[in-house]
Structure formats: C-alpha cells, structure tokens
Design a protein around this motif. Structure first.
Motif, PDB file in Angstrom:
ATOM      1  N   TYR A 298       0.822  -1.212   0.000  1.00  0.00           N
ATOM      2  CA  TYR A 298       0.000   0.000   0.000  1.00  0.00           C
ATOM      3  C   TYR A 298       0.857   1.264   0.000  1.00  0.00           C
ATOM      4  CZ  TYR A 298      -3.497  -3.446   1.368  1.00  0.00           C
ATOM      5  OH  TYR A 298      -4.309  -4.548   1.423  1.00  0.00           O
ATOM      6  N   GLU A 299       1.941   1.242   0.753  1.00  0.00           N
ATOM      7  CA  GLU A 299       2.818   2.412   0.791  1.00  0.00           C
ATOM      8  C   GLU A 299       3.450   2.666  -0.577  1.00  0.00           C
ATOM      9  OE1 GLU A 299       4.165   2.476   5.504  1.00  0.00           O
ATOM     10  OE2 GLU A 299       5.397   1.398   4.035  1.00  0.00           O
ATOM     11  N   ARG A 300       3.835   1.599  -1.261  1.00  0.00           N
ATOM     12  CA  ARG A 300       4.420   1.763  -2.597  1.00  0.00           C
ATOM     13  C   ARG A 300       3.395   2.289  -3.597  1.00  0.00           C
ATOM     14  NH1 ARG A 300       7.034  -2.947  -0.886  1.00  0.00           N
ATOM     15  NH2 ARG A 300       5.544  -4.314  -1.966  1.00  0.00           N
ATOM     16  N   ALA A 301       2.114   2.043  -3.320  1.00  0.00           N
ATOM     17  CA  ALA A 301       1.054   2.557  -4.189  1.00  0.00           C
ATOM     18  C   ALA A 301       0.721   4.018  -3.876  1.00  0.00           C
ATOM     19  CB  ALA A 301      -0.196   1.697  -4.055  1.00  0.00           C
ATOM     20  N   GLY A 302       1.366   4.590  -2.860  1.00  0.00           N
ATOM     21  CA  GLY A 302       1.152   5.995  -2.529  1.00  0.00           C
ATOM     22  C   GLY A 302       0.272   6.240  -1.322  1.00  0.00           C
ATOM     23  N   PHE A 303      -0.228   5.192  -0.685  1.00  0.00           N
ATOM     24  CA  PHE A 303      -1.070   5.371   0.498  1.00  0.00           C
ATOM     25  C   PHE A 303      -0.251   5.891   1.670  1.00  0.00           C
ATOM     26  CE2 PHE A 303      -3.758   2.544  -1.940  1.00  0.00           C
ATOM     27  CZ  PHE A 303      -5.056   2.871  -1.554  1.00  0.00           C
ATOM     28  N   GLU A 304      -0.867   6.767   2.446  1.00  0.00           N
ATOM     29  CA  GLU A 304      -0.217   7.333   3.628  1.00  0.00           C
ATOM     30  C   GLU A 304      -1.132   7.178   4.842  1.00  0.00           C
ATOM     31  OE1 GLU A 304       0.687  11.378   2.712  1.00  0.00           O
ATOM     32  OE2 GLU A 304       2.352  10.863   1.367  1.00  0.00           O
ATOM     33  N   LEU A 305      -0.495   7.078   6.018  1.00  0.00           N
ATOM     34  CA  LEU A 305      -1.237   6.888   7.258  1.00  0.00           C
ATOM     35  C   LEU A 305      -2.113   8.094   7.569  1.00  0.00           C
ATOM     36  CD1 LEU A 305      -1.711   5.171   9.828  1.00  0.00           C
ATOM     37  CD2 LEU A 305       0.210   6.426  10.868  1.00  0.00           C
ATOM     38  N   LYS A 306      -3.386   7.838   7.834  1.00  0.00           N
ATOM     39  CA  LYS A 306      -4.329   8.892   8.201  1.00  0.00           C
ATOM     40  C   LYS A 306      -4.686   8.823   9.684  1.00  0.00           C
ATOM     41  CE  LYS A 306      -7.274  12.242   7.425  1.00  0.00           C
ATOM     42  NZ  LYS A 306      -6.826  13.592   7.021  1.00  0.00           N
ATOM     43  N   ARG A 307      -4.950   7.624  10.181  1.00  0.00           N
ATOM     44  CA  ARG A 307      -5.293   7.446  11.584  1.00  0.00           C
ATOM     45  C   ARG A 307      -5.098   5.979  11.958  1.00  0.00           C
ATOM     46  NH1 ARG A 307      -9.826   9.013   8.973  1.00  0.00           N
ATOM     47  NH2 ARG A 307      -9.852  11.001  10.041  1.00  0.00           N
ATOM     48  N   THR A 308      -5.162   5.700  13.258  1.00  0.00           N
ATOM     49  CA  THR A 308      -4.991   4.338  13.765  1.00  0.00           C
ATOM     50  C   THR A 308      -6.165   3.957  14.645  1.00  0.00           C
ATOM     51  OG1 THR A 308      -2.572   4.515  13.703  1.00  0.00           O
ATOM     52  CG2 THR A 308      -3.502   2.810  15.116  1.00  0.00           C
ATOM     53  N   TRP A 309      -6.667   2.743  14.430  1.00  0.00           N
ATOM     54  CA  TRP A 309      -7.735   2.185  15.262  1.00  0.00           C
ATOM     55  C   TRP A 309      -7.152   1.075  16.126  1.00  0.00           C
ATOM     56  CZ3 TRP A 309     -12.942   3.655  15.341  1.00  0.00           C
ATOM     57  CH2 TRP A 309     -13.307   4.623  14.388  1.00  0.00           C
ATOM     58  N   ILE A 310      -7.630   0.986  17.357  1.00  0.00           N
ATOM     59  CA  ILE A 310      -7.175  -0.027  18.296  1.00  0.00           C
ATOM     60  C   ILE A 310      -8.321  -0.994  18.579  1.00  0.00           C
ATOM     61  CG2 ILE A 310      -6.076  -0.453  20.524  1.00  0.00           C
ATOM     62  CD1 ILE A 310      -5.375   2.560  20.585  1.00  0.00           C
ATOM     63  N   ASP A 311      -8.041  -2.272  18.426  1.00  0.00           N
ATOM     64  CA  ASP A 311      -9.030  -3.310  18.756  1.00  0.00           C
ATOM     65  C   ASP A 311      -8.803  -3.729  20.196  1.00  0.00           C
ATOM     66  OD1 ASP A 311     -10.619  -5.588  19.003  1.00  0.00           O
ATOM     67  OD2 ASP A 311     -10.242  -6.256  16.958  1.00  0.00           O
ATOM     68  N   TYR A 312      -9.684  -3.283  21.094  1.00  0.00           N
ATOM     69  CA  TYR A 312      -9.595  -3.626  22.510  1.00  0.00           C
ATOM     70  C   TYR A 312     -10.436  -4.858  22.791  1.00  0.00           C
ATOM     71  CZ  TYR A 312      -7.216   0.658  24.018  1.00  0.00           C
ATOM     72  OH  TYR A 312      -6.301   1.651  24.215  1.00  0.00           O
ATOM     73  N   GLY A 313      -9.861  -5.822  23.520  1.00  0.00           N
ATOM     74  CA  GLY A 313     -10.580  -7.043  23.827  1.00  0.00           C
ATOM     75  C   GLY A 313     -10.633  -7.339  25.317  1.00  0.00           C
ATOM     76  N   LEU A 314     -11.672  -8.072  25.708  1.00  0.00           N
ATOM     77  CA  LEU A 314     -11.851  -8.479  27.113  1.00  0.00           C
ATOM     78  C   LEU A 314     -12.415  -9.894  27.149  1.00  0.00           C
ATOM     79  CD1 LEU A 314     -11.961  -7.688  30.190  1.00  0.00           C
ATOM     80  CD2 LEU A 314     -14.360  -7.064  29.765  1.00  0.00           C
ATOM     81  N   PRO A 315     -11.641 -10.882  27.635  1.00  0.00           N
ATOM     82  CA  PRO A 315     -12.192 -12.231  27.786  1.00  0.00           C
ATOM     83  C   PRO A 315     -13.370 -12.226  28.760  1.00  0.00           C
ATOM     84  CG  PRO A 315      -9.803 -12.247  27.985  1.00  0.00           C
ATOM     85  CD  PRO A 315     -10.231 -10.816  28.044  1.00  0.00           C
ATOM     86  N   VAL A 316     -14.384 -13.003  28.424  1.00  0.00           N
ATOM     87  CA  VAL A 316     -15.592 -13.056  29.253  1.00  0.00           C
ATOM     88  C   VAL A 316     -15.815 -14.496  29.680  1.00  0.00           C
ATOM     89  CG1 VAL A 316     -18.091 -12.689  29.317  1.00  0.00           C
ATOM     90  CG2 VAL A 316     -16.625 -11.082  28.085  1.00  0.00           C
ATOM     91  N   SER A 317     -15.947 -14.716  30.986  1.00  0.00           N
ATOM     92  CA  SER A 317     -16.215 -16.073  31.478  1.00  0.00           C
ATOM     93  C   SER A 317     -17.671 -16.437  31.214  1.00  0.00           C
ATOM     94  CB  SER A 317     -15.918 -16.146  32.976  1.00  0.00           C
ATOM     95  OG  SER A 317     -16.707 -15.203  33.691  1.00  0.00           O
ATOM     96  N   LEU A 318     -17.907 -17.707  30.924  1.00  0.00           N
ATOM     97  CA  LEU A 318     -19.245 -18.175  30.573  1.00  0.00           C
ATOM     98  C   LEU A 318     -19.879 -18.929  31.746  1.00  0.00           C
ATOM     99  CD1 LEU A 318     -18.477 -19.440  26.957  1.00  0.00           C
ATOM    100  CD2 LEU A 318     -19.321 -17.197  27.662  1.00  0.00           C
TER     101      LEU A 318
END
Length: 318
Positions: A298-318
């Motif tokens: 993607y970088e070689r195609a000219g794409f540049e970083l705009k923003r970053t998303w974080i995937d936050y997780g929490l294990p849940v007991s059943l």
C-alpha cells in the motif's frame, strides 16, 4: 438525570444516525455513517437481545449494538459498538453502556457457541482519549492496531505492470462463489479473520448497496481467480466532505501466487480505474502486523497513514 434503558428498534434509526453525526463532529474518526448504513447494521443485529437505547426525557443520548460473527474459530470475538452524545459525556453513561452490553453479548454467544471461549471487543480511534481510558478502566487490553490509509487519485499514481501469466478482469456475479472461497482461503490464518458464510458474504458485498462491482477486480491465472480487490463506496462521505472516496474493502492473493506482484498490479489497476470513474481519493484499513507485508504494498502505491484504530478485547467467562 434519570436514564431510561431499552432495546433499540428500527424506528430509532434516524435518531441513532443523528446522534452518531453529533459524535463524529467532535471525535473526527473519519467513519461517516448514514441512516441507510445503520439500517444495514440493524438488519444484522438481534435488536431485542443485542442492543440498547439510552434516553433522557425521551431523547436518545446513547446507543449500543452487539455484533456476532457467523463462523468463529477457536475464540468468538463479539464486537460491541456504540456512542454517547457529546453533551451527555462524563456522566458515567459510557461505562454503564459497556457494562450492560457485555452480559447481552454473553447470552447471545452462549446460545450459539456454548463450548467456545468468548472475547468482547470494541474498536477505538486512537485519539479518542475518553474511550481509550474507559477501556483501560474496565479491563480491556489493546489486542491489535489497524492503520487507516489514504491516497489522492491524482497524476502521481504508481503504475504497476500486470505480471506475466496473469490477467485482470472486472468482478462478475458469475464468479461470486469462487471469489468468496478464494477470499476465505487468502485470509485463513490472519488474526481475527473468520470464514465468511454465503450469507455474511452477501451482506458484506454482493447484496450490499455499498459494494461497487465496477471498481472491483480479479486477477486470473489459467482462468481461475488468484487475487482480488473488492471495493465499496459510501455516499455519505461525499455528501459531508465533498470528496468522492473509494473504500478498498478487501485485497487478497492466494498463498501460492504471492510474491509475484499480483496484489500491487491489482491495486494499481483499481486506483487507475477509480480515477477514471471520478473518484478523488481511495482509503483502506490494514492490520499493522499483517503477516503478508501488505502495508508495504500500500505504501508503494502511494497510500499514507491517516489514523490508527485499536481493537480492545476483554475475555468473558461463561
């Protein structure tokens, strides 16, 4: 301030979309959604069992949605989406919302996958300090980072030749099932990726009003699909920003065809065609730890970083 909690209904779609627009005006996450987009999300949600509306004096001030996956493997990551109106933040509503969504998610998960471990997750734009702090407070951990990239479709687009023995053709409905199978194979083993069922595939692509088949392309080798670029267009982005953007939803190449420039050629071809169709910008999201080194493509195609998303997780007991 008295809060009224209930499940969402389709009658709430206009209010949810308006609330979301108010949130986006403050948070500037770049994720712009219309009433039609929320209608699609509501169609995919068990509203009575997997949604919450929060009202003050009859007005919607927050909402939450639980999103299940069709074919989870090893661990079921159940996504929690939602927002609190900026005027009602710092009153503990967001905390209560997340805490109430978790048992809803657990109940829905247990009904479908009682023997499978479960993690609830929520996507957070990295600059949303309040959301980041809330996740940390409730015990969520940052499991993965996703970079959102953009490229202007101007005169400086990289031109990558099509490798010998391959041809690029437009997506066609006749190849829909083949592309689904190739997509599942290409992403097998990627973090968080699950096999898309025919129903989930149709909802995401072929039956979605956001899917753009005329700007989606396939790389063929000996007449069979070896790679793909599948695109979407969200009219609300153009309506609110004045920029016609093509969203690159998925880019993939079968393992045995990697390292030959197939993805680079497909992407270059797609961007050139998009420019000719009047798009001014292209965007996409990529796992920062993508094992196929897609970020370099993607970088070689000219794409540049705009923003970053974080995937936050929490294990849940059943």
């Amino acid at each position: 301030m008295e809060l009224v909690w209930r499940a969402l209904t389709t009658a709430d779609i206009p209010a949810v979309a308006a609330l979301y627009c108010a949130v986006e005006a403050v948070d500037d996450t770049g994720e712009l959604l219309s009433e039609e987009d929320f209608a699609e999300r509501f169609d995919e949600t068990d509203l009575p069992g997997g949604s919450l509306a929060v009202l003050v004096d009859g007005a919607l001030v927050a909402y939450g949605l639980v999103a299940l996956r069709d074919n989870p493997v090893n661990t079921h990551r159940v996504r929690l989406d939602g927002a609190v109106h900026p005027d009602f933040r710092r009153n503990g509503i967001g905390r209560q919302l997340l805490q109430r969504l978790i048992p809803l998610a657990r109940k829905l998960h247990t009904a479908r996958h009682p023997a499978m471990p479960m993690v609830v997750n929520t996507m957070v734009e990295s600059r949303c300090a309040g959301h980041v702090a809330l996740c940390a407070e409730l015990g969520f951990t940052a499991d993965r980072y996703f970079n959102e990239l953009e490229v202007a479709l101007g005169e400086s687009l990289a031109q990558v030749p099509i490798p010998p023995a391959y041809e690029i053709v437009p997506f066609s409905a006749a190849r829909d099932e083949e592309v689904r199978e190739v997509c599942n194979a290409a992403f097998a083993g990627h973090w968080g990726s699950v096999e898309r069922s025919p129903e989930e595939w149709a909802a995401s692509f072929t039956n979605s009003k956001r899917f753009v088949p005329e700007t989606s392309f396939l790389a063929l080798a000996d007449g069979a699909v070896a790679g793909f670029v599948l695109s979407r267009h969200y009219p609300v982005v153009e309506e609110l920003t004045g920029v016609r953007e093509l969203w690159i939803g998925d880019v993939g190449t079968l393992r045995e065809h990697r390292g030959r420039g197939v993805a680079s050629a497909l992407l270059s071809w797609t961007l050139a065609q998009a420019k000719g169709q009047g798009y001014q910008r292209a965007g996409l999201s990529v796992d920062s730890a993508n094992p196929t080194r897609a970020l370099g493509v993607y970088e070689r195609a000219g794409f540049e970083l705009k923003r970053t998303w974080i995937d936050y997780g929490l294990p849940v007991s059943l």
